[in-house]
Design an enzyme around this catalytic site. Structure first.
Site, short mmCIF file in Angstrom:
data_model
loop_
_atom_site.label_atom_id
_atom_site.label_comp_id
_atom_site.label_asym_id
_atom_site.label_seq_id
_atom_site.Cartn_x
_atom_site.Cartn_y
_atom_site.Cartn_z
N ASP A 84 1.17 -10.30 -6.50
CA ASP A 84 2.12 -10.07 -5.41
C ASP A 84 3.57 -10.34 -5.80
O ASP A 84 4.44 -10.47 -4.92
CB ASP A 84 1.73 -10.89 -4.19
CG ASP A 84 0.57 -10.25 -3.44
OD1 ASP A 84 0.47 -9.00 -3.47
OD2 ASP A 84 -0.22 -10.97 -2.82
N ASP A 96 -3.92 -4.29 -1.38
CA ASP A 96 -2.54 -4.72 -1.19
C ASP A 96 -1.66 -4.37 -2.39
O ASP A 96 -0.45 -4.16 -2.25
CB ASP A 96 -2.48 -6.25 -0.98
CG ASP A 96 -3.52 -6.79 -0.03
OD1 ASP A 96 -4.69 -6.35 -0.11
OD2 ASP A 96 -3.19 -7.68 0.76
#
Length: 387
Positions: A95, A153
């Protein structure tokens, strides 16, 4: 024309509320790392938490429209604080795209700050280093038992790699991003446009080992925010590559998402959740999907784009009128009833910073469509935010 005028007025009004809330929050939150609203106030996470780009990203969105230097100073300070995990490296994860696209890439695009470009390239190199060649995937998390895990994601993190290739002229970052996007298209997206949250691979051979429900109800369910990650992430990949397969994937996942809505409520946390929990909403999925639909609309012929713009506006008006917290001065969040992780009962139906960010980002895109941007018309057609 009347409808267009009324919509543009609504966009202008909502943007004013976003500016007011963001500037008010800037003195309350400052250079910290908010995640979820608890009793009306955003909490603070550790410096390496995955959502730490969203608050400065929101500050940059507002700064871009009014050049408030106090917001610039806070966003820049947050970016500097994030040097600690960037340098220490070991606790970082996939991320880094969420974290440094909305901080370092944003600041570089807006101010041409050279240190920001260096930070973003360092993060991109870290992300590229997580690529598993055999499986064609970017590893998600760091736990030893998760060495072969990829999650939906990560489609949003790919923008950092695409940007790095454009900035350096080195296609290797783009090659990795496209390899991961192709893997996602093959392994995550079902025929009906729904998506898995987690797909597991044998890290040594790259062979698929199965799927997990993750933040969704189960392996074969349809986690709402996961669908929105797919819509937006594939739209980004299409923007950077022009490959039709990515456009088709964005449209297929968008069709599924929109087919599941009732028009009166934000999406449930999982479109295939059992009846006893289907009343639990996730406004962050709606906000992210709306911004993704507008991203997709930028890339399509006018007639096709109009459909997605219409659907995005419907979602955003619903969030504004039914879930907006504009008049509650005891609440720092903008949009209520976002859900982070229902299976773990982790921040259920409360304002969450990425829900606020994507709502503001989508409204900012509509301002571009309706001509409110401070940029000239040529730039407005190519302006795509910080992803």
């Amino acid at each position: 024309m009347k409808h267009v005028f009324e919509t543009s007025q609504w966009v202008d009004n909502v943007w004013g509320k976003i500016i007011d809330k963001t500037e008010r929050n800037s003195s309350l939150i400052g250079a910290r790392f908010p995640y979820a609203s608890v009793d009306g106030a955003y909490n603070e996470e550790a410096v390496d938490w995955w959502t730490n780009g969203f608050w400065p990203g929101l500050l940059w969105l507002v700064y871009e429209s009014n050049y408030n230097k106090e917001l610039l100073a806070i966003a820049a300070c947050i970016e500097e604080k994030m040097d600690k995990p960037l340098i220490e490296f070991t606790d970082l994860h996939h991320d880094v795209g969420f974290m440094w696209s909305l901080t370092a890439v944003a600041q570089y695009k807006l101010t041409h700050h050279s240190r920001s470009a260096q930070r973003a390239l360092t993060a991109a190199s870290h992300l590229a280093g997580r690529f598993n060649v055999r499986g064609g995937f970017i590893r998600a998390w760091n736990a030893p038992e998760r060495v072969g895990w990829a999650i939906i994601d990560c489609m949003m993190n790919l923008s950092l790699l695409y940007w790095a290739s454009e900035h350096t002229g080195d296609p290797r970052f783009k090659h990795i991003a496209m390899a991961h996007a192709d893997m996602t298209l093959q392994q995550f997206i079902r025929k009906d446009g729904s998506v898995h949250h987690i797909v597991c691979f044998d890290p040594a051979t790259g062979v698929r080992a199965g799927a997990l429900g993750g933040q969704g109800y189960g392996e074969d369910s349809a986690w709402a925010r996961g669908t929105s990650w797919a819509i937006y992430g594939f739209a980004i990949s299409y923007r950077y590559t022009g490959e039709p397969r990515y456009r088709e994937a964005a449209q297929r996942t968008a069709s599924f998402f929109l087919s599941q809505l009732d028009g009166e409520h934000a999406p449930p946390w999982d479109f295939r959740a059992p009846e006893e929990s289907k009343h639990i909403r996730d406004t962050s999925a709606a906000a992210c999907a709306a911004s993704g639909l507008l991203e997709l609309a930028r890339l399509l012929p006018e007639e096709e784009a109009a459909v997605y713009i219409f659907e995005a506006i419907k979602l955003l008006k619903l969030l504004d009128t039914s879930y907006g917290l504009w008049d509650d001065r005891n609440e720092q969040g903008m949009i209520d009833k976002a859900t982070a992780n229902y299976p773990n009962k982790h921040y259920v139906e409360t304002p969450i910073i990425y829900g606020d960010y994507f709502f503001a980002e989508a409204i900012s895109k509509l301002r571009d469509w309706f001509g409110y941007s401070l940029m000239d018309q040529t730039d407005r057609q190519t302006h795509c935010g910080y992803w």
